[in-house]
Write an enzyme that holds these catalytic residues in place. Structure first.
Site, PDB file in Angstrom:
ATOM      1  N   GLU A   7      78.043 166.813 -30.941  1.00  0.00           N
ATOM      2  CA  GLU A   7      79.331 167.218 -31.494  1.00  0.00           C
ATOM      3  C   GLU A   7      79.678 166.508 -32.798  1.00  0.00           C
ATOM      4  OE1 GLU A   7      81.204 169.575 -30.542  1.00  0.00           O
ATOM      5  OE2 GLU A   7      80.558 170.045 -28.509  1.00  0.00           O
ATOM      6  N   GLU A  64      63.223 159.294 -14.523  1.00  0.00           N
ATOM      7  CA  GLU A  64      64.060 158.112 -14.764  1.00  0.00           C
ATOM      8  C   GLU A  64      63.467 156.836 -14.198  1.00  0.00           C
ATOM      9  OE1 GLU A  64      67.357 157.674 -11.410  1.00  0.00           O
ATOM     10  OE2 GLU A  64      67.480 159.631 -12.377  1.00  0.00           O
TER      11      GLU A  64
END
Length: 272
Positions: free
Chosen positions: A82, A113
């Site tokens: 953004e 992960e």
């Protein structure tokens, strides 16, 4: 220091979810969500330190990296993505990395992960250096991908921060500035995309917005450097120019905006 307690995995305060009416489910979720902003407020002193560090680094030519797995990684990527359209900053100034790479943005990547080494490898692909800041995001505060990356960053003199939802987490121990937003057990036991994810999103909003204000990308309360990437933003920018320059002619303000490329440049050009 208190012993590490994984509050995010504790049993929900609610039982019989499958027996509740839709209204009861929604009311109870909303009740739980109200704890989130209170928990974020308690973490503001640490968030403030992190914002100041990032702003100083960026003004000196540094970048910001977000790192996480699953929901945490996706939230970091969302916030990073953004920044260019909202504040007119170049792509690559704020970078979101997720365990498992781009494939993991839309679906789970098995065991992605669990590697302590991969996070640092991913950072090195971007030539991370001492000018940068790396923030690890993990609701549990135990994600190996993130912990390994923060540990390696410290060893290489790179500033680090973290955002966790458990107190005194292993991840926090490897961060120069640890933000811990303890929101309590989730409505659905262990579903950290809920309150924990909301808390992380709020903190990320605060960090990126405050940093952009600090480095001069906001004028008064307006996004004067936003990209004019669609008609809605062109219209918003035109009205900003009209207000700032006391112009009543919409078409004139719009032409000036489009010629200049941003509200800030349009205003500066008109006044020069």
């Amino acid at each position: 220091m208190s012993a590490f307690e994984k509050i995010t995995e504790q049993e929900s305060n609610y039982h019989g979810l499958d027996k509740m009416s839709v209204n009861e489910i929604l009311v109870n979720i909303n009740q739980e969500d109200q704890e989130v902003p209170r928990a974020v407020a308690r973490a503001i002193p640490q968030i403030e330190k992190l914002v100041s560090t990032i702003a100083d680094k960026m003004l000196a030519g540094g970048r910001l990296f977000y790192m996480g797995a699953g929901t945490s990684g996706r939230l970091g990527i969302l916030d990073a993505s953004e920044i260019p359209p909202t504040y007119g900053m170049p792509y690559g100034l704020v970078i979101g990395l997720i365990a498992g790479g781009e494939e993991a943005i839309q679906k789970a990547v098995e065991n992605a992960e669990d590697s302590f080494e991969q996070g640092w490898k991913d950072l090195k692909k971007h030539f991370v250096n001492s000018k940068d800041v790396v923030i690890g995001i993990a609701a549990s505060g135990t994600t190996p991908y993130v912990i390994g990356a923060l540990k390696a960053c410290r060893e290489h003199g790179i500033s680090t921060g973290s955002i966790a939802c458990n107190p005194h987490s292993p991840m926090s121990e490897h961060a120069d500035i640890a933000v811990e937003v303890v929101v309590g057990p989730e409505f659905v036991t262990g579903s950290t995309r809920m309150k924990s994810g909301t808390a992380q999103k709020l903190v990320l909003n605060m960090i990126s917005t405050a940093v952009m204000i600090q480095i001069g990308r906001v004028d008064d309360n307006k996004m004067v450097n936003m990209q004019l990437s669609n008609e809605k933003l062109v219209d918003r920018g035109t009205r900003m120019v009209m207000e700032e320059l006391s112009i009543t002619d919409y078409d004139k303000a719009r032409a000036l905006l489009l010629q200049s490329g941003s509200v800030k440049k349009a205003v500066d050009a008109f006044r020069s």
